[in-house]
Motif scaffolding. Structure first.
Motif, PDB file in Angstrom:
ATOM      1  N   GLN A 168       0.825  -1.222   0.000  1.00 45.11           N
ATOM      2  CA  GLN A 168       0.000   0.000   0.000  1.00 45.11           C
ATOM      3  C   GLN A 168       0.851   1.261   0.000  1.00 45.11           C
ATOM      4  OE1 GLN A 168      -2.537  -0.398   3.415  1.00 45.11           O
ATOM      5  NE2 GLN A 168      -3.864  -1.855   2.346  1.00 45.11           N
ATOM      6  N   ARG A 169       2.096   1.142   0.468  1.00 44.33           N
ATOM      7  CA  ARG A 169       2.962   2.339   0.540  1.00 44.33           C
ATOM      8  C   ARG A 169       3.786   2.523  -0.737  1.00 44.33           C
ATOM      9  NH1 ARG A 169       6.234   1.843   5.865  1.00 44.33           N
ATOM     10  NH2 ARG A 169       7.011   3.833   5.109  1.00 44.33           N
ATOM     11  N   ILE A 170       3.569   1.649  -1.727  1.00 39.15           N
ATOM     12  CA  ILE A 170       4.299   1.777  -2.997  1.00 39.15           C
ATOM     13  C   ILE A 170       3.330   2.369  -4.027  1.00 39.15           C
ATOM     14  CG2 ILE A 170       5.537   0.524  -4.826  1.00 39.15           C
ATOM     15  CD1 ILE A 170       6.276  -1.581  -2.698  1.00 39.15           C
ATOM     16  N   PRO A 171       3.526   3.649  -4.410  1.00 43.33           N
ATOM     17  CA  PRO A 171       2.543   4.298  -5.289  1.00 43.33           C
ATOM     18  C   PRO A 171       2.234   3.540  -6.577  1.00 43.33           C
ATOM     19  CG  PRO A 171       3.984   5.944  -4.344  1.00 43.33           C
ATOM     20  CD  PRO A 171       4.531   4.608  -3.915  1.00 43.33           C
ATOM     21  N   VAL A 172       3.199   2.835  -7.179  1.00 45.54           N
ATOM     22  CA  VAL A 172       2.847   2.109  -8.412  1.00 45.54           C
ATOM     23  C   VAL A 172       2.013   0.858  -8.110  1.00 45.54           C
ATOM     24  CG1 VAL A 172       4.886   2.925  -9.712  1.00 45.54           C
ATOM     25  CG2 VAL A 172       4.951   0.690  -8.609  1.00 45.54           C
ATOM     26  N   GLY A 173       1.861   0.510  -6.843  1.00 37.52           N
ATOM     27  CA  GLY A 173       0.898  -0.510  -6.445  1.00 37.52           C
ATOM     28  C   GLY A 173       1.353  -1.948  -6.564  1.00 37.52           C
ATOM     29  N   ARG A 174       2.640  -2.172  -6.665  1.00 34.03           N
ATOM     30  CA  ARG A 174       3.116  -3.563  -6.735  1.00 34.03           C
ATOM     31  C   ARG A 174       4.543  -3.641  -6.224  1.00 34.03           C
ATOM     32  NH1 ARG A 174       6.760  -4.429 -10.942  1.00 34.03           N
ATOM     33  NH2 ARG A 174       6.717  -2.924 -12.666  1.00 34.03           N
ATOM     34  N   PHE A 175       4.974  -4.861  -5.906  1.00 29.59           N
ATOM     35  CA  PHE A 175       6.384  -5.095  -5.622  1.00 29.59           C
ATOM     36  C   PHE A 175       7.149  -5.118  -6.949  1.00 29.59           C
ATOM     37  CE2 PHE A 175       5.035  -7.548  -1.596  1.00 29.59           C
ATOM     38  CZ  PHE A 175       5.109  -6.404  -0.835  1.00 29.59           C
ATOM     39  N   ALA A 176       8.491  -5.015  -6.838  1.00 29.59           N
ATOM     40  CA  ALA A 176       9.313  -5.048  -8.064  1.00 29.59           C
ATOM     41  C   ALA A 176       9.503  -6.495  -8.539  1.00 29.59           C
ATOM     42  CB  ALA A 176      10.675  -4.415  -7.787  1.00 29.59           C
ATOM     43  N   GLU A 177       9.704  -6.645  -9.832  1.00 24.25           N
ATOM     44  CA  GLU A 177      10.140  -7.921 -10.420  1.00 24.25           C
ATOM     45  C   GLU A 177      11.658  -7.845 -10.586  1.00 24.25           C
ATOM     46  OE1 GLU A 177       8.281 -10.495 -11.018  1.00 24.25           O
ATOM     47  OE2 GLU A 177       6.340  -9.515 -10.664  1.00 24.25           O
ATOM     48  N   PRO A 178      12.358  -8.980 -10.552  1.00 27.63           N
ATOM     49  CA  PRO A 178      13.814  -8.946 -10.731  1.00 27.63           C
ATOM     50  C   PRO A 178      14.251  -8.198 -11.989  1.00 27.63           C
ATOM     51  CG  PRO A 178      13.130 -11.127 -10.040  1.00 27.63           C
ATOM     52  CD  PRO A 178      11.866 -10.336 -10.252  1.00 27.63           C
ATOM     53  N   GLU A 179      13.445  -8.289 -13.066  1.00 28.36           N
ATOM     54  CA  GLU A 179      13.801  -7.604 -14.324  1.00 28.36           C
ATOM     55  C   GLU A 179      13.805  -6.082 -14.143  1.00 28.36           C
ATOM     56  OE1 GLU A 179      11.660 -10.047 -14.018  1.00 28.36           O
ATOM     57  OE2 GLU A 179      12.490 -11.640 -15.288  1.00 28.36           O
ATOM     58  N   ASP A 180      12.887  -5.554 -13.293  1.00 22.20           N
ATOM     59  CA  ASP A 180      12.850  -4.106 -13.041  1.00 22.20           C
ATOM     60  C   ASP A 180      14.188  -3.641 -12.479  1.00 22.20           C
ATOM     61  OD1 ASP A 180      10.077  -3.776 -13.659  1.00 22.20           O
ATOM     62  OD2 ASP A 180       9.541  -4.515 -11.661  1.00 22.20           O
ATOM     63  N   VAL A 181      14.768  -4.461 -11.634  1.00 17.85           N
ATOM     64  CA  VAL A 181      16.033  -4.105 -10.986  1.00 17.85           C
ATOM     65  C   VAL A 181      17.201  -4.338 -11.951  1.00 17.85           C
ATOM     66  CG1 VAL A 181      17.537  -4.564  -9.003  1.00 17.85           C
ATOM     67  CG2 VAL A 181      15.037  -4.715  -8.745  1.00 17.85           C
ATOM     68  N   ALA A 182      17.151  -5.451 -12.659  1.00 17.11           N
ATOM     69  CA  ALA A 182      18.255  -5.823 -13.560  1.00 17.11           C
ATOM     70  C   ALA A 182      18.494  -4.746 -14.620  1.00 17.11           C
ATOM     71  CB  ALA A 182      17.942  -7.154 -14.234  1.00 17.11           C
ATOM     72  N   GLU A 183      17.399  -4.228 -15.196  1.00 17.85           N
ATOM     73  CA  GLU A 183      17.579  -3.257 -16.295  1.00 17.85           C
ATOM     74  C   GLU A 183      18.215  -1.957 -15.792  1.00 17.85           C
ATOM     75  OE1 GLU A 183      17.492  -3.876 -19.327  1.00 17.85           O
ATOM     76  OE2 GLU A 183      16.134  -5.578 -19.614  1.00 17.85           O
ATOM     77  N   VAL A 184      17.899  -1.541 -14.582  1.00 21.07           N
ATOM     78  CA  VAL A 184      18.507  -0.317 -14.039  1.00 21.07           C
ATOM     79  C   VAL A 184      19.995  -0.559 -13.763  1.00 21.07           C
ATOM     80  CG1 VAL A 184      18.456   1.361 -12.153  1.00 21.07           C
ATOM     81  CG2 VAL A 184      16.303   0.484 -13.090  1.00 21.07           C
ATOM     82  N   ILE A 185      20.316  -1.724 -13.234  1.00 24.07           N
ATOM     83  CA  ILE A 185      21.728  -2.061 -12.985  1.00 24.07           C
ATOM     84  C   ILE A 185      22.513  -1.979 -14.297  1.00 24.07           C
ATOM     85  CG2 ILE A 185      23.316  -3.939 -12.376  1.00 24.07           C
ATOM     86  CD1 ILE A 185      21.156  -4.958 -10.406  1.00 24.07           C
ATOM     87  N   LEU A 186      21.960  -2.571 -15.347  1.00 27.68           N
ATOM     88  CA  LEU A 186      22.690  -2.625 -16.628  1.00 27.68           C
ATOM     89  C   LEU A 186      22.815  -1.229 -17.240  1.00 27.68           C
ATOM     90  CD1 LEU A 186      21.432  -5.994 -18.126  1.00 27.68           C
ATOM     91  CD2 LEU A 186      23.412  -5.521 -16.692  1.00 27.68           C
ATOM     92  N   PHE A 187      21.784  -0.398 -17.055  1.00 23.86           N
ATOM     93  CA  PHE A 187      21.891   0.990 -17.521  1.00 23.86           C
ATOM     94  C   PHE A 187      23.055   1.690 -16.814  1.00 23.86           C
ATOM     95  CE2 PHE A 187      20.905   5.441 -16.421  1.00 23.86           C
ATOM     96  CZ  PHE A 187      21.118   6.000 -17.673  1.00 23.86           C
ATOM     97  N   LEU A 188      23.153   1.513 -15.502  1.00 19.71           N
ATOM     98  CA  LEU A 188      24.212   2.210 -14.749  1.00 19.71           C
ATOM     99  C   LEU A 188      25.606   1.734 -15.145  1.00 19.71           C
ATOM    100  CD1 LEU A 188      22.519   2.497 -11.239  1.00 19.71           C
ATOM    101  CD2 LEU A 188      23.027   4.362 -12.834  1.00 19.71           C
ATOM    102  N   LEU A 189      25.720   0.492 -15.609  1.00 23.40           N
ATOM    103  CA  LEU A 189      27.023   0.013 -16.084  1.00 23.40           C
ATOM    104  C   LEU A 189      27.367   0.569 -17.458  1.00 23.40           C
ATOM    105  CD1 LEU A 189      27.080  -3.826 -15.274  1.00 23.40           C
ATOM    106  CD2 LEU A 189      28.103  -1.965 -13.950  1.00 23.40           C
TER     107      LEU A 189
END
Ligand code: NDP
Length: 241
Positions: free
Chosen positions: A199-220
């Motif tokens: 309820q405290r996450i405005p987009v209304g869901r937990f993250a999927e591993p892919e959501d995290v993976a793509e940001v990591i790869l962008f930062l690299l």
């Protein structure tokens, strides 16, 4: 984001976010050197993904250093391995605290030291992403040791970013909210607790591993060539004040 021909060290590539990162990297042409613990994960990383998989307990400082050296040379490093143990603050044991600091904070430092030394010696540039957590910013009940270990990791990220960028190595941190992996299932199995968090996450869901993976790869990637020393939330807006 093209990783063709690049070698990437991924700690904790056996499961969860690390595994998904490794899968995406392999699909995009990278060679992955995986540092992880469980024997069956090591076999699957080798056989299914063609990784260089090195079995190591990252709580063991010397073994971690040896494993990091065995993975070199490499173009990029993702410090993804992490662990947690749920204990209320008043019942947090010294053993659990030390273990979480060893795996979540000290091991990333050791692997990064070996990686950075090797790049500097070879006169090459690179980038590191440390996988932290929203727990570095927010006090989460029953996560005292975990919050402390991730806060410590953020301190390392900032110092590394200042000391290593002049040598051509960028260092950034990512801060996922609850991400649906084996670790999260362990920490958030109580449906009432999970609903309260969601309820405290405005987009209304937990993250999927892919959501995290793509940001990591962008930062690299070279697309993030001017991004150094940041703490990037991947939290659907959870930390908006
Ligand atoms: P998982 O538990 O799904 O996977 C963690 C990986 O790290 C496993 O492959 C595990 O191997 C490895 N690992 C853990 N301890 C050790 C150790 N002592 N030595 C070697 N390898 C080890 O976790 P996640 O994918 O969920 O988490 C990945 C990172 O993301 C962690 O740093 C975590 O703190 C962070 N994070 C996760 C969130 C989440 O909700 N999932 C939220 C915020 C941050 P094995 O299973 O063999 O021990």
């Amino acid at each position: 984001m093209n990783f063709e021909g690049k070698k990437v060290i991924v700690t904790g590539a056996g499961k969860g976010i690390g595994r998904v990162v490794a899968e995406i990297l392999v699909k995009r042409g990278a060679k992955v050197a995986a540092l992880t613990r469980s024997a069956d994960d090591v076999v699957s990383l080798r056989e299914d993904l063609g990784c260089q998989a090195i079995q190591v307990d990252l709580a063991d400082a010397e073994a971690t250093r040896e494993a990091a050296r065995a993975a070199l040379p490499a173009d990029f490093l993702i410090n993804c391995a992490g662990t947690t143990e749920l204990q209320p603050f008043l019942k947090t044991t010294v053993e659990a605290f030390d273990h979480l600091i060893a795996v979540n904070t000290r091991a990333p430092m050791i692997v990064a030291q070996e990686y950075a030394r090797s790049l500097i010696e070879d006169g090459r540039h690179g980038a590191i992403v440390n996988v932290s957590s929203v727990a570095a910013f927010v006090g989460i009940p029953d996560h005292a040791a975990y919050c402390a270990s991730k806060g410590g990791l953020d301190g390392l990220t900032r110092v590394m970013a200042k000391e290593l960028a002049p040598q051509g190595i960028r260092v950034n941190g990512v801060h996922p909210t609850v991400t649906l992996t084996p670790m999260a299932i362990k920490a958030w199995s109580d449906p009432e607790k999970a609903a309260g968090m969601q309820q405290r996450i405005p987009v209304g869901r937990f993250a999927e591993p892919e959501d995290v993976a793509e940001v990591i790869l962008f930062l690299l990637s070279d697309e993030a060539a001017m991004v150094n020393g940041i703490s990037m939330p991947i939290d659907g807006g959870y930390m908006i004040a």
